[in-house]
Every structure is written in structure tokens, then in C-alpha cells.
Design a protein around this motif. Sequence first.
Motif, PDB file in Angstrom:
ATOM      1  N   GLN A  85     -12.612   4.045 -71.283  1.00  0.00           N
ATOM      2  CA  GLN A  85     -11.239   4.150 -71.785  1.00  0.00           C
ATOM      3  C   GLN A  85     -10.797   5.596 -71.914  1.00  0.00           C
TER       4      GLN A  85
ATOM      5  N   LYS B 143      -9.642   6.848 -68.554  1.00  0.00           N
ATOM      6  CA  LYS B 143      -8.283   6.399 -68.213  1.00  0.00           C
ATOM      7  C   LYS B 143      -7.232   7.146 -69.039  1.00  0.00           C
ATOM      8  N   ALA B 144      -7.527   7.356 -70.319  1.00  0.00           N
ATOM      9  CA  ALA B 144      -6.565   8.043 -71.187  1.00  0.00           C
ATOM     10  C   ALA B 144      -6.315   9.472 -70.708  1.00  0.00           C
TER      11      ALA B 144
ATOM     12  N   ALA C 144      -6.837  10.645 -67.664  1.00  0.00           N
ATOM     13  CA  ALA C 144      -6.159  10.581 -66.371  1.00  0.00           C
ATOM     14  C   ALA C 144      -4.655  10.410 -66.569  1.00  0.00           C
ATOM     15  N   ASN C 145      -4.279   9.562 -67.508  1.00  0.00           N
ATOM     16  CA  ASN C 145      -2.857   9.356 -67.788  1.00  0.00           C
ATOM     17  C   ASN C 145      -2.178  10.649 -68.229  1.00  0.00           C
ATOM     18  N   GLU C 146      -2.867  11.432 -69.055  1.00  0.00           N
ATOM     19  CA  GLU C 146      -2.275  12.663 -69.586  1.00  0.00           C
ATOM     20  C   GLU C 146      -2.238  13.791 -68.571  1.00  0.00           C
ATOM     21  N   TRP C 147      -3.261  13.898 -67.749  1.00  0.00           N
ATOM     22  CA  TRP C 147      -3.444  15.100 -66.954  1.00  0.00           C
ATOM     23  C   TRP C 147      -3.172  14.937 -65.461  1.00  0.00           C
ATOM     24  N   ALA C 148      -2.883  13.739 -65.005  1.00  0.00           N
ATOM     25  CA  ALA C 148      -2.662  13.522 -63.567  1.00  0.00           C
ATOM     26  C   ALA C 148      -1.525  14.387 -63.034  1.00  0.00           C
TER      27      ALA C 148
ATOM     28  N   GLN D 215      -7.738  15.353 -61.719  1.00  0.00           N
ATOM     29  CA  GLN D 215      -8.184  13.988 -61.512  1.00  0.00           C
ATOM     30  C   GLN D 215      -9.378  13.704 -62.416  1.00  0.00           C
TER      31      GLN D 215
ATOM     32  N   ASN E  52      -7.400   8.506 -59.435  1.00  0.00           N
ATOM     33  CA  ASN E  52      -7.313   8.960 -60.821  1.00  0.00           C
ATOM     34  C   ASN E  52      -7.453   7.779 -61.776  1.00  0.00           C
ATOM     35  N   GLY E  53      -8.242   7.968 -62.820  1.00  0.00           N
ATOM     36  CA  GLY E  53      -8.447   6.919 -63.810  1.00  0.00           C
ATOM     37  C   GLY E  53      -9.301   5.780 -63.301  1.00  0.00           C
TER      38      GLY E  53
END
Length: 257
Positions: free
Chosen positions: A171, A174-175, A177-181, A186, A244-245
Motif C-alpha cells: 500500500q 501505491k501511495a 506512486a500516486n504522490e510522486w508520479a 516511479q 508506476n504503483g
Amino acid sequence: MNNYLQTMFSLEGKVALVTGASRGLGKAMAIALAKAGADLVLTATNEANLKSTHDEIQSLGRKVLSIGCDQSQTEQINNVFEEVKSTFGKLDILVNNAGTIRRAPADKTTDEDWQHVIDTNLNGVFHFCRSAGQMMLAQGGGKIINVASLLTFSGGITVPAYAASKGAVGQLTKALANEWAASNIQVNAIAPGYFSTDNTQQLRDDSERNASITARIPCGKWGQPEDLAGSAVFLASQASNYVNGHIMLVDGGWMAR
């Protein structure tokens, strides 16, 4: 074709940090990144245990820095990044491999065992991600590869803290990846199946468990550390720039059965 592959998967000019690099999966991934062209920063709780990995990477003509770090201790992680900055001035790749496991039925798991596993496998992983992320945000991009587990997806047996920590690593991946994509970072994870490492020695020594595990693996054998090399290089290279994620299973087909 060869030039294309070399361009897509080359890590020339990159600096990679691999935690838990003294043996097993971490050592194999560190050597794979070096063979792809990266310079390496290696960490392990005992710096002396890094000598074999250090020497092998150095023999490949790559720069290598070895640092002792107990990643359950935040100040030691901070020291690692100070040394990375002073030696290389940047960080392109983080492989968050270091981890621990303590086996006991849930009702007999001590507070000390629970906290040690969580501090190492989750808190330490986050602190490495946070510090690497700060560098990567400032420099305009990077790659973070966390090491998850089959127990990111299932509960396991008599390893409650390990299962909880590896579920959380999935988790967290994924968190972040959501912030830094959007900042060209990556963040992905590799979830190894059953591999022949120190962490699984107790399982492999139990003839009944060993046989039942092997029987369920579709390819019929346990993984070897070198089986993670390709996945690590892929996720560290530009070939994975639009990945990513993701939690990549490398398990001989275990989760497909």
C-alpha cells in the motif's frame, strides 16, 4: 536491436542504493544493477558483511560505497543519505530490500518481536523512501523499488508481523506512486515468491513444509536470488518509465495457482 536494448535497459551514469545487500536477494539485485552500469551504495546492519558484494561490484569497474545501517534506527538512515550526498551528489535508484522475519504463532508473538519487524520492514522502508523521494523530487526524477512478498497478498502462517509489514509495503508503494508520479518518480515493488535465502531456511529445513510449498509452485522449484536480476534492472531502467504503483510478482507462478 542490441543498441536499442542497451539504451532501454542501460543504467550507465546512474547511482543506485540497495539496502540489505550483504547476501541473498539484495546482493543479487545490487550486482545486477552494477552489471547494467550503475554505481552502487550498499547498506547492511553490519558493514563488514558487505565485503563480498562490495568486492564483486568493484571488480566490475563500478564505484561502490558500503555503509553500516540498522534501518530500524532513523538516525542511521539519515546518515546514509548524508554519505550518499557527499560521495555522489545524487541518487537515481533506491532498492528497499532489507527486511527481517520472526516466526511464532500469533498468540505467542512478543511485543518486542512485533515491534522489531514493523520498525525494520515498514518504518525503515518508509524512511528510506522519504529521504530518497526528497532527493529525487529536487533532482527531477528517480526510481524506487520496494521489496514486497507473497504475503502482501495473503496472510502466511505464524508470521503475523511480517505479513502485516509486507501488506503495508504494498500500500505504501501505491501511495507514493500516486504522490510522486507527476514528478517523474516511479515507485514500484517486487513481490518474490519462495526463494532460497536465509529468511526461508527454517521452511526449507522442514521437510513437510518444503515439499508442500514446492508442490504448489507451478514451475516446481524454489527461486534463486539471481532470478530477481531482470526484474530489478527493468524497474530501475527507462524501460519502465510508464510503470508506476505496480507490484510485480516473481514467484514461479505461485499466485496463479
